[in-house]
Design an enzyme around this catalytic site. Structure first.
Site, PDB file in Angstrom:
ATOM      1  N   GLN A 144       0.847  -1.208   0.000  1.00  0.00           N
ATOM      2  CA  GLN A 144       0.000   0.000   0.000  1.00  0.00           C
ATOM      3  C   GLN A 144       0.878   1.252   0.000  1.00  0.00           C
ATOM      4  O   GLN A 144       0.727   2.141  -0.836  1.00  0.00           O
ATOM      5  CB  GLN A 144      -0.913  -0.030   1.240  1.00  0.00           C
ATOM      6  N   SER A 192       0.369   6.330  11.038  1.00  0.00           N
ATOM      7  CA  SER A 192      -0.624   5.747  10.127  1.00  0.00           C
ATOM      8  C   SER A 192      -0.565   6.540   8.838  1.00  0.00           C
ATOM      9  O   SER A 192      -1.073   7.661   8.776  1.00  0.00           O
ATOM     10  CB  SER A 192      -2.030   5.857  10.736  1.00  0.00           C
ATOM     11  N   TYR A 202       5.856  -7.894  15.663  1.00  0.00           N
ATOM     12  CA  TYR A 202       6.111  -6.896  14.623  1.00  0.00           C
ATOM     13  C   TYR A 202       6.901  -5.718  15.216  1.00  0.00           C
ATOM     14  O   TYR A 202       7.942  -5.310  14.685  1.00  0.00           O
ATOM     15  CB  TYR A 202       4.785  -6.424  14.027  1.00  0.00           C
TER      16      TYR A 202
END
Lengths: 265, 265, 265, 265, 265, 265
Positions: free
Chosen positions: C13, C164, C135
C-alpha cells in the site's frame, strides 16, 4: 543545646517514642496531645491541646525554639476528622509559629502522599504526588502550607515523608519503608542543628538495602541513617507469607492504603 | 524455597559456575545445554535441549518455577548462528514460559547492548542502546521480547546486562565491568525472592570503585553486591599494560567487541 | 538530483503511493517486491526480490544512492514470518548497503515499537521501547542494526516510526498518528537532501493538533510536515463512534495491536 | 611509575602539601613558583617561573608527563592580577602542554565557579556556572580552555573544583566543602593512573556526610575519597558559632566570597 | 452532543461568561451558585447550592455528564472561608461525581499554585508547587483530590491552571497569563470530546507570544488556543506603566498575590 | 522610548546594520568603535573608544540606558588580541555599567561557545559549553562576567549567542544558524522593553525550519523571530555544493572554526 522542643501528638505511638528518645535534646520537652499524657517527667511540660483550636495552638507554640509536629490523624479517616486535625490543625500551627519567631518545624508528612506509585518506580524529591487517600491528601496540604510560609515569611521546615517508623520492620513492604526510631531521632537532631534548612522534603526511611526513595537532594544536611531493614530479611522471609506481585501491599508504595474506601466517619 | 530452577546454557563457563553455586537454592536444578553436561548430581536433572527447537523448549520449561537463561551464543558470531540461538531461542523460551505459568526469568543480557558508549559516560536504565555487534543486537531483541511479554501477559523478567563474570577481574576494563560470581548468585536469589519484579533491567556489575552504570532504579529489589574490583587494582597495574586512552579497550564500554568485523560464519 | 532510489516493498500500500509520488525525485526508481509490480514505467526499474535472500539483496542494492526500505511484514504475524522478512531481511539490507558505498537508508520503523505507552504520555526520542507484538519487536531489531552500522561503519539511516500513513485519518486514534502521504514524501526528500543525517529516529506523523510525539531532536533536518488531522476531526466525530477511555484503541499508543495474540502462523 | 610531575604554585599552602605528599609518586617532582621554594630535596627540581611568561612556561613543561596546576591566584583579587596569572597563565600552560606531548593536567578549579548556588541545592556536572567573583570567572575560563584543547587536540585534563583543602574542616560550611589532603593526593594518583581521562570535571570534596556535589558522572575513574568531615562535627559545634540561615556563609555555596566587592588592586 | 453540563460558580465573572458561551454545547446547562443567577434561560436549569453542603452537592451533580467546577473562592481569603468553599467543597464535588457515574470534571485550578516561581523560569507539568497564599494551597488540595479519585476510581479530570481569563489582557503580567474566553471554551470542548482524558493538568493560557508554561505534555488532547496577548502589547505599553524588574508583579508568576498577607476573615 | 542606546563596535558589519536599523529606537544612538565611524547623523553621537581602556569605557557608558555590546574581536585570533578586546573589554564594560546605574546590556555572545557540539544534537540553555577557539572561550568569559554582575549587583543582561547575522543565509550550515537582521533588531527591542530580563541567554537564530537550538526557556520575553532560512533553501541547493557529512562545516555547530589553529597573532 535547644531550649524547648514542642512535640505535638505526643501521646501517640511515635510521640511516645520521641518523648523518651528526645529527652535531653533540649532543656525542656513540651508535650502536647488531646489524649492523656500522664504526669510530666523531669525536663517535661505537659500542655493538653486540641490542634484544631487556633487560640490554644497559639499559646502552645510560644516559647519553643523547635517543633516536632506529629499531631493529627495518621491513618485513613473521614474528611471531617481529617479536616479538623490535619488541615485546620496545620494552618493553626504555622500561624502560631509565624507569631512566635518562626521556630523550625519538623512536619510528619507521609509516604501516602505518593502511595499510588508502583514499588518498581524510584522516586526523588521532584516526583509527582499520587495520594492514596484523604490522609495522604491532607499531608500534601501540609507540605503546601509549609512551602507558602517559607516563600512568604522565611519559616523553615523539614517535611519528613515517614515510611514506617516501628521498632523493627514487620513485613515485606517495610523492607523498603522502615525508618528506625533511632534514625528518626538522628534526623530530628540533624534538622535542628543545621545552619540552613529552608523548606526541605526528606524521605523518612533508614539505610535499607531495599528502597524506593532518593534523598540525595537533602545531602546538604548530612543526615546518614544507620539502620538497615535487611538485618530482618530472614526473619520476615520465615514468618511473613510473601505477597504476590499484583497484591496492593507488593504493587503500590502506599501498600494496603490503596485498598481503603472513602471513609464516612 | 523454590521447587525447580532451570538453567539453560548450563555447560558454558557461566553455567558451570551456577551449577555449583545454585546447588541447594531449589529442590531441583534442571540443567540444559546442547553440549554434554555429564551425569546428573544430587538435586540435578539433565535435560539436553537445542534452544532453537520450540517443541523441545516447551517441554524443557514445564514444571520450573524459575529460569536462568544463559543459553545461546555469548560472543560475536554470524547472523545465522545468532538468529538460531539468540533470536529464535528467546522466542521459544518466552512462549514456553507463557504456556507454563510464567515462572520468573533471569535473562542474561549484556553490556554489548550499549557497547559503543564512551567509558567516560555514565549510563542508567534510560540510556539509549548502542550495540557493538550482532551479539549485542540479539540481546536488545531479547530485552524487547521480555518487555512484550510483561506488558501483554504479566511475565516477570530480570534483564541482567552482565559486564564480565569471571573469578576475578583480568584487565583495566574489567575494573568497571567485573561481576563476581558470588554477586551474580546473590542477584539471582534476590530476583527470585522479591515479592514484585516486573520487567527490570539490572546492570550486572559488582560493587566496584570504578564503574559506568547506575543501578539505583532497581534499588527496590535490595540487591547489594559485595565484591570490589579495586581489590585487584594493584595486581592488574603490575601485570597488564595500561592501554592508551584511544584504544577500543579503554575508549568504549564494549571494549574490543567494537573492533570485531561482521562475521560470516 | 539523485541517481537511483531503491524502494523495497514497492507493491504494498505504502510502496504504491511512493512509486507514484517519488517519480522524478531520482533519475531512476528501482522498485522491488516479492509480489507482482506490473511493467516498469518511465524512469522505473523492476527488480523482483525476496528480502530474506542475502545474495539477491546484495544485487538489488548495487548502484543505488538512496534506499527506502518498506519491505517486510507490516502487521502482527508469527515469529517465523517476521524472522524471515524483518530480521533476516534487515540484516541482508544493511550488509548490502555496506558493500555498495553506504547509500542512505530510510527505514520504515513503526509506532508499534512503543505501542504499550499510554496515549496520555508524551514521548520523545529517549523514551523506552514498549513493543506491542513481534512486529514491533522486529522494528526494534531493525533500529538496533541501523545503530550498529552507524557506529561501526558510518552508515547513515533515518528510522521513521510511522504512525498511520493513509490518504486521510480514519478514526479517533489517527488524529494523533496520521502521517499524510505528502508529508512522508517531504520527509524522504529532506532525509536525502540533508548534508548530515547520522542515525536519526524521526516520528512519522503530520503536523496534527493532537499528537504524542516530540520530534524536536530532529529539527536539525528542517522537516516541517504541513498536513493536520484536525481538518478531519468533524468528519470523524460524525462518523466514527467515540471509544471509551479504557478501550485499547483509546488507551494505548499502539491501539488494537495491544489486543493481538501471539500468532502461530 | 611516572617520570616527572610538574607542580606549579608549589610554594603556596596547597603546593607545600603536595610537595611532601607526592614525593615518590614520580621519579622527579618539578616544583615551580614565583616565590622562593628553598633548596631542592631528593627527587626534586626547582624551576622558578612566572606563569604569565609564555616562553618560560614553554620551558617549564618540557619533559613532564604530568602536571598539577596550582599556580595563579586563589582568592578574589583585581582583574589585572587575575588576568595575568589565571587567564594568560592558563593559556600559556595549555600551549606548552600541547607543544610537549600533552601530559595530563590536573587543573585546580574551584567551587567559586558555582558560588552563588544555594547551599540547599544539589549540583552535578551539568549545573550552570554561577561565579561569585573574578576569581571564579577565571576558573571558568580555565575550564573552557581545557575543553577547547580536548576537543581540538585530545589534551586530557581533570578539572578539580576544590572545595576547601585544609588539614581539617574549620567551620560549618567546610562540613560540606572539605577535601582532605590525603583525598586530594589519591585523586591525583587516580587521574594519572586511569587509562582514559578525557576532560572531566571532578568535585574536590571528601567523603563527607554533608555535601552539595554529585560526582557520580566521574565514577568511571574509581576515585573513592576516604575522609569525612563529620568526624569534626562535634568539635566545630563546640567551637564555631553557628551562622544564621541567611548569612552568606550558610546560604551560598561560595560562602563569604559572595560578600566580596570588586577589587581594584 | 452532551446531555447536561453543570457549571458551578455560575454567577461569578467567569461563570457568567461560560453561561453565555457554552449555550448549545449540551442539551441543558445546569447553573449553580450561592448568589442569585436570575431566571433560567432556554436550555438552562438553575440550581442554587452551597458547595460546602455535601447533600446538596450530591443532588446537584445527579444527571450531569460533564462538570465545569468554578465554584468556591477565587482570591486570597481567610482559612475559614477557603476551607468551607475550596476544601470541603471539592471533597463534596468528587464524592458526588463518584456516586453519579463519574462525569468528567473541568476543575478550575490556578497559577497561584505555583505563584512564587520567578517569571524568568519556564514551568512544565512536573514543576514543583510554590503556592502564594491559602487560595493557591486550596487549589493544590483540589488537584490532589482529583489525582486520588483517578487512581482509586478512574474519575477523569482536567486540572486547568487558569492564568487570567478576561476579555483582553490588562497589564504587563497578563501578556503571559492571559487566557481568552474563547480559548477557555475551546479547551472545555476539547476536554469533553477527547476519547481519553485521564487526570491531566493543563496550563490555562492562550497562544501568547510571551509565556511561562509548557503544555506539550497535554498535546494528546489536541487543544490549540488561537488568541495572542501580543495583539494588545502596544496598547498596554501605551497605557500601563512598566513595572520595575523587582516588583512582585514583574518578578513572580503569581504577581501581587505574593504581596498578600494572611487574611483573618 | 529609551533615551540613549550605546552601540559598541558600531563600525563593524553588524554594527553598521544596527546603526541604521536602531535609528529611532532611542532619542540618541551613541556609536563607538576604534575604527572610523564617519560623521554623526541625526540622532547620533560618535564616541571613539578603545574598549580595553577602562577609563574611556567609564566615560562611554555614562548617560546610556541601554547597551548593545558588539565591540571586540568576532573571529578567531591570538590570545593577546582577544585578551585585550574580549576579556579586559568586557570587564571594563560591566564595571562602567555598574558605576552608571546598570543600564541593560545586550551582549553579543556566539555559537562558538558551543561549537564542538554535533549538528545532529539539539541544545538548550543547559547544554555544556564546548568552545571551538579562543574567540569562543572569550565569549564564555563574558557570559560568566554577566552572571557575576547579576548575582552580585542585579545587573541585567541578554546573552545573545548569535548564529550568523547576515542579509541572507549563504550556505548549508546557515540554514540552521541564520539570524536575520530584522529579527536581531526585534530581539533587541524585546530585551529593552521587557519588565524583567534577569541574566538570560538567548540563541540568536531566526525562525528557521532547520535549527539546533531551543529557546523555549526564554519564552517569557515574548520574542518571536519572523524570518526563515528555508526561503533560501532552493537557492543554496542550486549554488552551494553540499558538504559531506564528516566535513567540519556539516558536522560541528561551530563549522569551520573547529578547523582553525591556535593563532599566534
Amino acid at each position: 543545646m535547644m531550649n524547648r522542643i514542642l512535640i505535638t501528638g505526643a501521646a501517640g505511638q511515635l510521640g511516645s517514642v520521641l518523648r523518651e528518645k528526645l529527652k535531653g535534646h533540649a532543656k525542656v520537652l513540651r508535650l502536647s496531645d488531646m489524649a492523656d499524657l500522664g504526669p510530666a517527667g523531669e525536663g517535661e511540660e505537659i500542655v493538653p491541646c486540641d490542634i484544631s483550636d487556633g487560640d490554644a495552638v497559639m499559646d502552645l507554640v510560644e516559647g519553643c525554639d523547635g517543633i516536632v509536629h506529629l499531631g493529627g490523624i495518621s491513618v485513613e479517616k473521614s474528611f471531617d476528622l481529617i479536616e479538623s486535625a490535619n488541615l485546620r490543625g496545620v494552618h493553626n500551627l504555622y500561624e502560631a509559629a509565624r507569631a512566635h519567631g518562626r521556630p523550625r518545624i519538623v512536619f510528619a508528612s507521609s509516604n501516602h502522599t505518593i502511595g499510588y506509585h508502583d514499588q518498581t518506580t524510584r522516586l526523588d524529591h521532584t516526583s509527582p504526588y499520587r495520594p492514596d487517600g484523604y490522609y495522604g491528601v491532607s499531608k500534601i496540604f501540609g507540605e503546601a502550607v509549609a512551602s507558602l510560609y517559607w516563600d512568604k515569611f522565611g519559616q523553615e521546615s523539614a517535611l519528613v515523608r515517614i515510611g514506617s517508623c516501628t521498632p523493627k520492620p514487620l513485613n515485606w513492604r517495610m523492607l523498603a519503608t522502615w525508618l528506625s526510631e533511632d534514625d528518626f531521632v538522628s534526623l530530628i537532631d540533624t534538622v535542628f542543628r543545621a545552619p540552613r534548612l529552608g523548606c526541605t522534603m526528606i524521605w523518612g526511611a533508614s539505610n535499607n538495602d531495599a528502597g524506593w526513595w532518593d534523598n540525595s537532594h537533602a545531602d546538604f544536611l548530612g543526615w546518614k541513617p544507620k539502620d538497615n531493614s535487611a538485618d530482618y530479611l530472614d526473619e520476615i522471609a520465615r514468618t511473613v507469607p510473601r505477597p504476590g506481585p499484583e497484591e496492593p501491599v507488593a504493587k503500590y508504595q502506599g501498600g494496603v492504603f490503596t485498598d481503603e474506601p472513602i471513609h464516612k466517619s
